[in-house]
Write a protein that holds these residues in place. Sequence first.
Motif, PDB file in Angstrom:
ATOM      1  N   UNK A 290       0.860  -1.185   0.000  1.00 39.78           N
ATOM      2  CA  UNK A 290       0.000   0.000   0.000  1.00 39.78           C
ATOM      3  C   UNK A 290       0.894   1.231   0.000  1.00 39.78           C
ATOM      4  N   UNK A 291       1.505   1.483  -1.105  1.00 39.97           N
ATOM      5  CA  UNK A 291       2.555   2.504  -1.201  1.00 39.97           C
ATOM      6  C   UNK A 291       2.110   3.908  -0.784  1.00 39.97           C
ATOM      7  N   UNK A 292       0.832   4.225  -0.909  1.00 41.39           N
ATOM      8  CA  UNK A 292       0.394   5.591  -0.606  1.00 41.39           C
ATOM      9  C   UNK A 292      -0.055   5.784   0.836  1.00 41.39           C
ATOM     10  N   UNK A 293      -0.052   4.737   1.647  1.00 40.75           N
ATOM     11  CA  UNK A 293      -0.406   4.893   3.055  1.00 40.75           C
ATOM     12  C   UNK A 293       0.823   5.376   3.824  1.00 40.75           C
ATOM     13  N   UNK A 294       0.619   6.305   4.730  1.00 40.16           N
ATOM     14  CA  UNK A 294       1.749   6.777   5.536  1.00 40.16           C
ATOM     15  C   UNK A 294       2.062   5.740   6.618  1.00 40.16           C
ATOM     16  N   UNK A 295       3.286   5.750   7.085  1.00 41.53           N
ATOM     17  CA  UNK A 295       3.681   4.811   8.138  1.00 41.53           C
ATOM     18  C   UNK A 295       2.864   5.048   9.399  1.00 41.53           C
ATOM     19  N   UNK A 296       2.592   6.303   9.703  1.00 42.65           N
ATOM     20  CA  UNK A 296       1.813   6.642  10.888  1.00 42.65           C
ATOM     21  C   UNK A 296       0.396   6.075  10.788  1.00 42.65           C
ATOM     22  N   UNK A 297      -0.230   6.241   9.641  1.00 45.86           N
ATOM     23  CA  UNK A 297      -1.590   5.745   9.443  1.00 45.86           C
ATOM     24  C   UNK A 297      -1.632   4.224   9.520  1.00 45.86           C
TER      25      UNK A 297
END
Length: 98
Positions: free
Chosen positions: A30-37
């Motif tokens: 899921x390349x567009x998800x941020x690490x925080x999310x």
Amino acid sequence: MSYIGGKWKAVILMYLISKKRRYSELHQGMKTISERTLSLHLKEMEADGLIKRTVYTTKPPLKVEYELTEFGRSLEPILTALSNWGRDLAETKNLESI
């Protein structure tokens, strides 16, 4: 809906249907998800009992895997149906635009 609501929870669960996955595997898929999310959603779903987090204290680095619990697996038919519906809708929309 609070268990699977939002943009990413259902996607994360779909990735975990087929097998256990490490954090990095989920993030790469899921390349567009941020690490925080991603981290936040994993913690929420673990607290909700949908996923299980297993920590292996191997040397070197620490290894963490995520997998669906039985409760999480109970969502599989629903998630699969939603995925199929979305795929069919996308194919229909592509045909209509031609």
